[in-house]
Design a protein around this motif. Structure first.
Motif, PDB file in Angstrom:
ATOM      1  N   ALA A 174       0.834  -1.209   0.000  1.00  0.00           N
ATOM      2  CA  ALA A 174       0.000   0.000   0.000  1.00  0.00           C
ATOM      3  C   ALA A 174       0.866   1.255   0.000  1.00  0.00           C
ATOM      4  N   LEU A 175       1.947   1.241   0.765  1.00  0.00           N
ATOM      5  CA  LEU A 175       2.835   2.402   0.825  1.00  0.00           C
ATOM      6  C   LEU A 175       3.533   2.619  -0.515  1.00  0.00           C
ATOM      7  N   LEU A 176       3.978   1.537  -1.148  1.00  0.00           N
ATOM      8  CA  LEU A 176       4.637   1.661  -2.447  1.00  0.00           C
ATOM      9  C   LEU A 176       3.681   2.265  -3.471  1.00  0.00           C
ATOM     10  N   GLN A 177       2.433   1.818  -3.477  1.00  0.00           N
ATOM     11  CA  GLN A 177       1.459   2.373  -4.418  1.00  0.00           C
ATOM     12  C   GLN A 177       1.225   3.851  -4.149  1.00  0.00           C
ATOM     13  N   TYR A 178       1.204   4.220  -2.885  1.00  0.00           N
ATOM     14  CA  TYR A 178       1.056   5.631  -2.507  1.00  0.00           C
ATOM     15  C   TYR A 178       2.223   6.449  -3.066  1.00  0.00           C
ATOM     16  N   GLY A 179       3.429   5.891  -2.979  1.00  0.00           N
ATOM     17  CA  GLY A 179       4.596   6.577  -3.512  1.00  0.00           C
ATOM     18  C   GLY A 179       4.568   6.682  -5.022  1.00  0.00           C
ATOM     19  N   VAL A 180       4.132   5.624  -5.701  1.00  0.00           N
ATOM     20  CA  VAL A 180       4.034   5.650  -7.165  1.00  0.00           C
ATOM     21  C   VAL A 180       3.008   6.688  -7.614  1.00  0.00           C
ATOM     22  N   ASP A 181       1.861   6.715  -6.941  1.00  0.00           N
ATOM     23  CA  ASP A 181       0.827   7.695  -7.294  1.00  0.00           C
ATOM     24  C   ASP A 181       1.343   9.126  -7.129  1.00  0.00           C
ATOM     25  N   TYR A 182       2.080   9.353  -6.050  1.00  0.00           N
ATOM     26  CA  TYR A 182       2.631  10.696  -5.810  1.00  0.00           C
ATOM     27  C   TYR A 182       3.645  11.065  -6.902  1.00  0.00           C
ATOM     28  N   ALA A 183       4.484  10.111  -7.271  1.00  0.00           N
ATOM     29  CA  ALA A 183       5.491  10.378  -8.296  1.00  0.00           C
ATOM     30  C   ALA A 183       4.853  10.686  -9.647  1.00  0.00           C
ATOM     31  N   ASN A 184       3.664  10.135  -9.883  1.00  0.00           N
ATOM     32  CA  ASN A 184       2.970  10.376 -11.151  1.00  0.00           C
ATOM     33  C   ASN A 184       2.136  11.669 -11.129  1.00  0.00           C
ATOM     34  N   GLU A 185       2.069  12.310  -9.958  1.00  0.00           N
ATOM     35  CA  GLU A 185       1.308  13.553  -9.836  1.00  0.00           C
ATOM     36  C   GLU A 185       2.207  14.769  -9.602  1.00  0.00           C
ATOM     37  N   ARG A 186       3.257  14.586  -8.836  1.00  0.00           N
ATOM     38  CA  ARG A 186       4.119  15.695  -8.434  1.00  0.00           C
ATOM     39  C   ARG A 186       4.984  16.158  -9.609  1.00  0.00           C
ATOM     40  N   GLU A 187       5.035  17.460  -9.834  1.00  0.00           N
ATOM     41  CA  GLU A 187       5.840  18.013 -10.915  1.00  0.00           C
ATOM     42  C   GLU A 187       7.006  18.832 -10.374  1.00  0.00           C
ATOM     43  N   GLN A 188       8.140  18.694 -11.018  1.00  0.00           N
ATOM     44  CA  GLN A 188       9.320  19.518 -10.774  1.00  0.00           C
ATOM     45  C   GLN A 188       9.967  19.808 -12.122  1.00  0.00           C
ATOM     46  N   PHE A 189      10.375  21.057 -12.338  1.00  0.00           N
ATOM     47  CA  PHE A 189      11.022  21.459 -13.582  1.00  0.00           C
ATOM     48  C   PHE A 189      10.136  21.144 -14.789  1.00  0.00           C
ATOM     49  N   GLY A 190       8.808  21.271 -14.574  1.00  0.00           N
ATOM     50  CA  GLY A 190       7.862  21.060 -15.662  1.00  0.00           C
ATOM     51  C   GLY A 190       7.649  19.614 -16.058  1.00  0.00           C
ATOM     52  N   LYS A 191       8.030  18.673 -15.188  1.00  0.00           N
ATOM     53  CA  LYS A 191       7.920  17.262 -15.529  1.00  0.00           C
ATOM     54  C   LYS A 191       7.504  16.463 -14.300  1.00  0.00           C
ATOM     55  N   LYS A 192       6.699  15.423 -14.504  1.00  0.00           N
ATOM     56  CA  LYS A 192       6.343  14.533 -13.396  1.00  0.00           C
ATOM     57  C   LYS A 192       7.622  13.896 -12.856  1.00  0.00           C
ATOM     58  N   ILE A 193       7.749  13.866 -11.523  1.00  0.00           N
ATOM     59  CA  ILE A 193       9.002  13.351 -10.966  1.00  0.00           C
ATOM     60  C   ILE A 193       9.174  11.860 -11.231  1.00  0.00           C
ATOM     61  N   GLY A 194       8.063  11.152 -11.484  1.00  0.00           N
ATOM     62  CA  GLY A 194       8.178   9.739 -11.834  1.00  0.00           C
ATOM     63  C   GLY A 194       8.871   9.512 -13.157  1.00  0.00           C
ATOM     64  N   GLY A 195       8.983  10.565 -13.966  1.00  0.00           N
ATOM     65  CA  GLY A 195       9.690  10.453 -15.234  1.00  0.00           C
ATOM     66  C   GLY A 195      11.195  10.558 -15.112  1.00  0.00           C
ATOM     67  N   PHE A 196      11.683  10.951 -13.931  1.00  0.00           N
ATOM     68  CA  PHE A 196      13.127  11.018 -13.713  1.00  0.00           C
ATOM     69  C   PHE A 196      13.639   9.619 -13.349  1.00  0.00           C
TER      70      PHE A 196
END
Length: 332
Positions: A174-196
């Motif tokens: 459950a915690l890992l999914q929470y982290g994945v969801d956050y990474a797919n929503e949070r943006e930095q430098f104009g890009k979703k952080i999950g893309g880094f």
């Protein structure tokens, strides 16, 4: 042949329990229970009693799936700690107390002495844990009801290892999914952080380790089944492996998700800390895994014991050792 999947019964009960917990153990309810005077959610306790957990007679893989779902929902109840005694002793008010710390919500504890297992009334002052629930460092006074010999103690311990591991893996998923969801929503430098890549690779690595821990939980549960030659608790080797692996995997997940969230991971309004505090608390309640890992190593380096181990692979008994281990075996 080894079956590494959840059984149909485990899937059915687990899915039904997940639906119930989505309402009765929603994250807001977990927070309310943590802020209460005793850390309990009596409405959830009543719902689980109505669900049938207090008088459940189930196979060990179903018990493991129940612990998995309770961990996934961070359910503020003392069910996991009571399942070994419920299963082995047919008592639903007795906590597993071999390591001293027991939930204050349960009036009795199963403790181990030199001649076997006793049920004692829980004695001690409740204190709030890092997980927000209340625990008692049980103080044995030497009284109590004799229940069984060392064989019963061993069975209770092996089953508790499986259930604790399953609860941690459920919370970790459950915690890992929470982290994945956050990474797919949070943006930095104009890009979703999950893309880094630095973020994505960490989440993938944690997911792989956690999947391995869950696979080991399902394997351990299978070895406990009667049709696999089990006695209702995991085979000794799997019992020694499953809890340390779950602790390792859940800690990696917690560390990774905290890093993904950055400073937000330590803010109380985010749920990361709810999971990480509970994972740490559950691990710290048990005896450190060093003894079990040392016993596992001795088993693997003793030819007679090693060759008797079943289900490490799908069809084989024993474990082919690398050259360095064979040389250490000869020297021993």
């Amino acid at each position: 042949m080894l079956d590494e999947r959840w059984s149909s019964d485990a899937e059915e009960i687990g899915n039904a329990l997940r639906k119930l917990l989505a309402v009765e153990s929603a994250i807001e309810r977990v927070r309310i229970a943590e802020g209460s005077t005793d850390g309990r959610d009596r409405a959830l306790e009543a719902a689980l009693d109505a669900f049938g957990l207090s008088d459940l007679e189930a196979e060990p893989d179903v018990l493991a799936r129940i612990a998995y779902e309770l961990g996934r929902a961070l359910a503020p109840v003392a069910v996991v700690e009571s399942l070994p005694a419920l299963t082995v002793l047919r008592r639903n008010d007795v906590a597993f107390g071999f390591d001293g710390l027991v939930p204050a919500a349960l009036p009795y504890a199963a403790v181990q002495r030199s001649d076997g297992v006793y049920i004692e009334k829980v004695l001690g002052m409740p204190r709030k844990s890092a997980a927000g629930d209340f625990l008692v460092q049980h103080q044995s006074n030497g009284d109590g009801e004799f229940i069984g010999d060392s064989a019963i103690a061993d069975r209770l311990l092996r089953l508790m290892n499986l259930l604790d591991a399953s609860r941690m893996v459920g919370a970790g998923q459950a915690l890992l999914q929470y982290g994945v969801d956050y990474a797919n929503e949070r943006e930095q430098f104009g890009k979703k952080i999950g893309g880094f890549q630095a973020v994505a690779h960490k989440l993938v690595e944690a997911g792989i380790v956690l999947e391995g821990a869950e696979l080991l939980v399902r394997k351990a549960a299978f070895t406990a089944l009667e049709r696999a030659g089990g006695d209702g608790a995991p085979a000794p080797v799997f019992s020694m492996m499953v809890l340390p692996k779950a602790i390792e995997a859940s800690r990696l997940v917690a560390t990774t998700v905290h890093q993904v969230f950055g400073g937000n991971g330590f803010a109380m309004e985010y749920n990361v800390q709810l999971f990480s505090r509970r994972l740490r608390s559950w691990a710290m309640r048990r005896e450190r895994p060093g003894k079990q890992l040392a016993a596992l190593a001795r088993t693997m380096l003793t030819a007679e014991k090693r060759d008797a181990v079943k289900y490490l692979w799908n069809h084989d008994s024993g474990l082919p050792l690398p050259r360095w281990a064979r040389e250490a075996d000869r020297k021993a």
